[in-house]
Design a protein around this motif. Structure first.
Motif, PDB file in Angstrom:
ATOM      1  N   VAL A   1     -32.948 -14.778  -8.242  1.00  0.00           N
ATOM      2  CA  VAL A   1     -34.145 -13.960  -8.399  1.00  0.00           C
ATOM      3  C   VAL A   1     -33.963 -12.977  -9.546  1.00  0.00           C
ATOM      4  CG1 VAL A   1     -35.611 -12.233  -7.330  1.00  0.00           C
ATOM      5  CG2 VAL A   1     -34.845 -14.195  -6.008  1.00  0.00           C
ATOM      6  N   ASN A   2     -32.783 -12.343  -9.607  1.00  0.00           N
ATOM      7  CA  ASN A   2     -32.547 -11.377 -10.663  1.00  0.00           C
ATOM      8  C   ASN A   2     -32.531 -12.027 -12.040  1.00  0.00           C
ATOM      9  OD1 ASN A   2     -32.391  -9.155  -9.006  1.00  0.00           O
ATOM     10  ND2 ASN A   2     -30.209  -9.410  -8.622  1.00  0.00           N
TER      11      ASN A   2
ATOM     12  N   LEU B   1     -29.005   4.052 -23.386  1.00  0.00           N
ATOM     13  CA  LEU B   1     -29.384   3.189 -22.266  1.00  0.00           C
ATOM     14  C   LEU B   1     -28.308   2.157 -21.954  1.00  0.00           C
ATOM     15  CD1 LEU B   1     -33.183   2.545 -22.941  1.00  0.00           C
ATOM     16  CD2 LEU B   1     -32.153   4.063 -21.241  1.00  0.00           C
ATOM     17  N   LEU B   2     -27.514   1.793 -22.953  1.00  0.00           N
ATOM     18  CA  LEU B   2     -26.421   0.843 -22.688  1.00  0.00           C
ATOM     19  C   LEU B   2     -25.388   1.439 -21.741  1.00  0.00           C
ATOM     20  CD1 LEU B   2     -25.739  -0.646 -26.240  1.00  0.00           C
ATOM     21  CD2 LEU B   2     -26.979  -1.720 -24.354  1.00  0.00           C
ATOM     22  N   ARG B   3     -25.403   2.770 -21.610  1.00  0.00           N
ATOM     23  CA  ARG B   3     -24.389   3.439 -20.781  1.00  0.00           C
ATOM     24  C   ARG B   3     -24.944   3.935 -19.447  1.00  0.00           C
ATOM     25  NH1 ARG B   3     -23.429   5.242 -26.160  1.00  0.00           N
ATOM     26  NH2 ARG B   3     -24.650   7.139 -25.840  1.00  0.00           N
ATOM     27  N   VAL B   4     -26.180   3.549 -19.093  1.00  0.00           N
ATOM     28  CA  VAL B   4     -26.751   4.028 -17.838  1.00  0.00           C
ATOM     29  C   VAL B   4     -25.999   3.430 -16.656  1.00  0.00           C
ATOM     30  CG1 VAL B   4     -29.036   4.332 -18.846  1.00  0.00           C
ATOM     31  CG2 VAL B   4     -28.478   2.181 -17.700  1.00  0.00           C
ATOM     32  N   SER B   5     -25.996   4.144 -15.550  1.00  0.00           N
ATOM     33  CA  SER B   5     -25.270   3.684 -14.368  1.00  0.00           C
ATOM     34  C   SER B   5     -26.161   3.589 -13.131  1.00  0.00           C
ATOM     35  CB  SER B   5     -24.104   4.638 -14.075  1.00  0.00           C
ATOM     36  OG  SER B   5     -24.580   5.972 -13.880  1.00  0.00           O
ATOM     37  N   ASP B   6     -27.469   3.809 -13.304  1.00  0.00           N
ATOM     38  CA  ASP B   6     -28.358   3.833 -12.135  1.00  0.00           C
ATOM     39  C   ASP B   6     -29.170   2.550 -11.998  1.00  0.00           C
ATOM     40  OD1 ASP B   6     -29.898   4.208 -14.390  1.00  0.00           O
ATOM     41  OD2 ASP B   6     -31.217   5.727 -13.490  1.00  0.00           O
ATOM     42  N   ASP B   7     -28.747   1.478 -12.644  1.00  0.00           N
ATOM     43  CA  ASP B   7     -29.480   0.213 -12.579  1.00  0.00           C
ATOM     44  C   ASP B   7     -28.492  -0.919 -12.289  1.00  0.00           C
ATOM     45  OD1 ASP B   7     -31.327  -1.815 -12.769  1.00  0.00           O
ATOM     46  OD2 ASP B   7     -31.240  -1.905 -14.953  1.00  0.00           O
ATOM     47  N   PRO B   8     -28.239  -1.229 -11.022  1.00  0.00           N
ATOM     48  CA  PRO B   8     -27.221  -2.230 -10.678  1.00  0.00           C
ATOM     49  C   PRO B   8     -27.514  -3.623 -11.217  1.00  0.00           C
ATOM     50  CG  PRO B   8     -28.539  -1.646  -8.753  1.00  0.00           C
ATOM     51  CD  PRO B   8     -28.884  -0.664  -9.822  1.00  0.00           C
TER      52      PRO B   8
ATOM     53  N   ARG C   1     -28.629  -4.261 -14.168  1.00  0.00           N
ATOM     54  CA  ARG C   1     -28.408  -4.212 -15.613  1.00  0.00           C
ATOM     55  C   ARG C   1     -29.664  -4.555 -16.417  1.00  0.00           C
ATOM     56  NH1 ARG C   1     -24.073  -1.159 -15.504  1.00  0.00           N
ATOM     57  NH2 ARG C   1     -22.126  -2.199 -14.944  1.00  0.00           N
ATOM     58  N   SER C   2     -30.838  -4.473 -15.828  1.00  0.00           N
ATOM     59  CA  SER C   2     -32.053  -4.833 -16.556  1.00  0.00           C
ATOM     60  C   SER C   2     -32.353  -3.838 -17.669  1.00  0.00           C
ATOM     61  CB  SER C   2     -33.246  -4.931 -15.603  1.00  0.00           C
ATOM     62  OG  SER C   2     -33.424  -3.725 -14.887  1.00  0.00           O
ATOM     63  N   VAL C   3     -32.058  -2.552 -17.441  1.00  0.00           N
ATOM     64  CA  VAL C   3     -32.275  -1.549 -18.480  1.00  0.00           C
ATOM     65  C   VAL C   3     -31.340  -1.809 -19.663  1.00  0.00           C
ATOM     66  CG1 VAL C   3     -32.097   0.905 -19.040  1.00  0.00           C
ATOM     67  CG2 VAL C   3     -33.119   0.200 -16.880  1.00  0.00           C
ATOM     68  N   GLN C   4     -30.067  -2.050 -19.368  1.00  0.00           N
ATOM     69  CA  GLN C   4     -29.104  -2.315 -20.431  1.00  0.00           C
ATOM     70  C   GLN C   4     -29.439  -3.601 -21.176  1.00  0.00           C
ATOM     71  OE1 GLN C   4     -26.104  -1.888 -17.417  1.00  0.00           O
ATOM     72  NE2 GLN C   4     -24.955  -0.449 -18.694  1.00  0.00           N
ATOM     73  N   ALA C   5     -29.875  -4.624 -20.437  1.00  0.00           N
ATOM     74  CA  ALA C   5     -30.237  -5.892 -21.075  1.00  0.00           C
ATOM     75  C   ALA C   5     -31.419  -5.705 -22.015  1.00  0.00           C
ATOM     76  CB  ALA C   5     -30.561  -6.939 -20.012  1.00  0.00           C
ATOM     77  N   ALA C   6     -32.421  -4.953 -21.573  1.00  0.00           N
ATOM     78  CA  ALA C   6     -33.588  -4.704 -22.423  1.00  0.00           C
ATOM     79  C   ALA C   6     -33.187  -3.914 -23.662  1.00  0.00           C
ATOM     80  CB  ALA C   6     -34.657  -3.947 -21.632  1.00  0.00           C
ATOM     81  N   ALA C   7     -32.304  -2.916 -23.501  1.00  0.00           N
ATOM     82  CA  ALA C   7     -31.860  -2.108 -24.637  1.00  0.00           C
ATOM     83  C   ALA C   7     -31.092  -2.962 -25.640  1.00  0.00           C
ATOM     84  CB  ALA C   7     -31.002  -0.948 -24.146  1.00  0.00           C
ATOM     85  N   ALA C   8     -30.194  -3.827 -25.147  1.00  0.00           N
ATOM     86  CA  ALA C   8     -29.423  -4.693 -26.038  1.00  0.00           C
ATOM     87  C   ALA C   8     -30.338  -5.654 -26.787  1.00  0.00           C
ATOM     88  CB  ALA C   8     -28.373  -5.463 -25.242  1.00  0.00           C
TER      89      ALA C   8
ATOM     90  N   GLY D   1     -17.481  -2.975 -23.987  1.00  0.00           N
ATOM     91  CA  GLY D   1     -17.194  -2.571 -22.620  1.00  0.00           C
ATOM     92  C   GLY D   1     -17.974  -3.388 -21.596  1.00  0.00           C
ATOM     93  N   LEU D   2     -19.229  -3.677 -21.892  1.00  0.00           N
ATOM     94  CA  LEU D   2     -20.043  -4.487 -20.987  1.00  0.00           C
ATOM     95  C   LEU D   2     -19.502  -5.910 -20.884  1.00  0.00           C
ATOM     96  CD1 LEU D   2     -23.582  -3.245 -22.074  1.00  0.00           C
ATOM     97  CD2 LEU D   2     -22.579  -2.983 -19.793  1.00  0.00           C
ATOM     98  N   LEU D   3     -19.029  -6.451 -22.000  1.00  0.00           N
ATOM     99  CA  LEU D   3     -18.453  -7.794 -21.970  1.00  0.00           C
ATOM    100  C   LEU D   3     -17.205  -7.836 -21.096  1.00  0.00           C
ATOM    101  CD1 LEU D   3     -18.810  -9.159 -25.605  1.00  0.00           C
ATOM    102  CD2 LEU D   3     -19.505 -10.322 -23.514  1.00  0.00           C
ATOM    103  N   LEU D   4     -16.331  -6.846 -21.256  1.00  0.00           N
ATOM    104  CA  LEU D   4     -15.127  -6.813 -20.434  1.00  0.00           C
ATOM    105  C   LEU D   4     -15.464  -6.604 -18.962  1.00  0.00           C
ATOM    106  CD1 LEU D   4     -12.672  -4.765 -22.668  1.00  0.00           C
ATOM    107  CD2 LEU D   4     -12.548  -7.184 -22.081  1.00  0.00           C
ATOM    108  N   GLU D   5     -16.447  -5.761 -18.704  1.00  0.00           N
ATOM    109  CA  GLU D   5     -16.864  -5.494 -17.331  1.00  0.00           C
ATOM    110  C   GLU D   5     -17.422  -6.745 -16.677  1.00  0.00           C
ATOM    111  OE1 GLU D   5     -20.430  -2.956 -15.295  1.00  0.00           O
ATOM    112  OE2 GLU D   5     -19.281  -1.974 -16.880  1.00  0.00           O
ATOM    113  N   GLN D   6     -18.072  -7.592 -17.490  1.00  0.00           N
ATOM    114  CA  GLN D   6     -18.709  -8.799 -16.981  1.00  0.00           C
ATOM    115  C   GLN D   6     -17.741  -9.969 -16.885  1.00  0.00           C
ATOM    116  OE1 GLN D   6     -21.947  -7.719 -16.779  1.00  0.00           O
ATOM    117  NE2 GLN D   6     -22.389  -9.323 -15.297  1.00  0.00           N
TER     118      GLN D   6
END
Length: 292
Positions: A5-6, A78-85, A87-94, A122-127
Motif C-alpha cells: 500500500v505504501n 526535509l531530507l532530514r525530517v523524522s516525523d514521517d515513518p 519517508r514520503s516527505v523525504q521521497a518527495a523532497a529528493a 545517509g538515507l542509502l545506508l539507513e535503507q
C-alpha cells in the motif's frame, strides 16, 4: 519495510500532475506561491507537505531561478525530517531536488553546500537492510543528478558515493542508471567503478548486476576516459577465474592491451620508487651525525 500500500501511495505521490491540474498554475505570483510553500512546509502535516513539494516539482521548469534557489535549503531540510515513518516527505523532497538539479546552472552546487549529498548517502545506508527498493531508487537518482549536473562536484565525490551505494546494496540500481545515463554521467562514474573493481567482492556484485557487457561496450566509445576506465575494470575482472571466460575475448582489444602496458609501467615505476626511498632512508640514517 514498506508495505504494498505504501509503495502504491509513493507512486501516486510522485506521478506528474495532469494537464487540467497544471492550468491553475499558469502565470502564478511567484512570491505569493513561495510564501504558501514555506508555510505549508513549516506547519502542515506530512500529506500536505508532500503535495506542496510535488507542486514545486511540477513547476520547476518554469520557476524563476531565485525561487528555486531559496527552495533548496527547505528541501534539504526535509531530507532530514523524522516525523514521517513512510519517508514520503523525504521521497518527495529528493524527487524535487532531482528535477531542480537537472536544470543545470549552480543548483547542484547549492545543494551540495546545503548538505543534500550527505543526507542522501545517509538515507542509502539507513535503507541498506530494508526492502524499500522504490525509496532507494529515488535516493540514487537524486544523488546522481547532482553528480552529473554539478560541475563543481568532483570525481572523488562520485567514488565516495559509489562506495556508499555498494554498502547499501544498491549497485544493481546504479548499473541500471549507467545504461541510460548521459556521457558526462558515465565518464564520472566509470572512474569510480574501475577503482571499485580492484576489490574481489565488488567485482562479484557488479558482475551479477550485468556490468561486464556494459564495460565491454564502452571499449568502443568515443570518450577516451570511458574507454580507459572500462579497460582497467575489465583487466581486474580477468584476474578472477569465474569471470575470465566472459572477458577473455575483450582482452585482445587494443584499448585493453594499451592499458595493460600502461599499468605494468606504473607498477614497475612504483616498485623502483619504493626501493629507492628505502635505500635513501637507510643511507641517510647511517650518515646522520645527530643520531646516537
Amino acid at each position: 519495510m514498506m508495505t504494498r500500500v505504501n509503495l502504491l501511495h509513493l507512486h501516486l505521490l510522485l506521478k506528474p500532475f495532469r494537464p487540467s491540474e497544471m492550468e491553475s498554475f499558469q502565470n502564478p505570483d511567484w512570491e505569493t506561491e513561495f510564501n504558501r510553500f514555506e508555510r505549508a512546509i513549516s506547519s502542515s502535516p506530512a500529506p500536505i507537505r508532500v503535495r506542496s513539494v510535488i507542486k514545486l516539482s511540477a513547476l520547476a521548469n518554469q520557476s524563476p531561478e531565485s525561487i528555486l534557489t531559496r527552495a533548496i535549503p527547505i528541501l534539504a531540510g526535509l531530507l532530514r525530517v523524522s516525523d514521517d515513518p513512510n519517508r514520503s516527505v523525504q521521497a518527495a523532497a529528493a524527487h524535487c531536488l532531482k528535477r531542480i538539479a537537472c536544470l543545470g546552472g549552480e543548483f547542484a552546487a547549492t545543494m551540495g553546500r546545503c548538505g543534500v549529498i550527505a543526507s542522501l548517502l545517509g538515507l542509502l545506508l539507513e535503507q541498506a537492510n530494508d526492502n524499500g527498493i522504490a525509496l532507494r531508487r529515488i535516493w540514487v537518482k537524486c544523488l546522481w543528478s547532482l553528480v552529473t549536473f554539478g560541475s563543481s562536484i568532483r570525481v572523488g565525490l562520485a567514488r565516495h558515493s559509489v562506495s556508499v551505494i555498494r554498502d547499501s546494496g544498491a549497485i544493481p540500481l546504479l548499473v541500471g542508471l549507467v545504461r541510460d545515463g548521459s556521457l558526462e554521467f558515465r565518464e564520472r562514474i566509470s572512474g569510480a567503478i574501475s577503482q571499485l573493481c580492484y576489490n574481489e567482492n565488488d567485482r562479484e556484485v557488479f558482475s551479477e548486476s550485468g556490468m561486464i557487457p556494459i564495460l565491454i561496450e564502452w571499449l568502443g566509445d568515443e570518450s577516451e576516459e570511458l574507454r580507459d576506465n572500462a579497460a582497467e575494470a575489465l583487466i581486474n575482472f580477468s584476474e578472477d577465474r569465474e569471470h575470465y571466460g566472459r572477458v577473455r575475448e575483450a582482452l585482445n582489444h587494443p584499448v585493453i592491451q594499451s592499458m595493460q602496458s600502461r599499468l605494468a609501467r606504473i607498477r614497475a615505476s612504483h616498485e623502483h620508487l619504493v626501493r629507492s626511498m628505502r635505500r635513501v632512508t637507510i643511507e641517510h640514517l647511517a650518515r646522520d651525525p645527530y643520531l646516537p
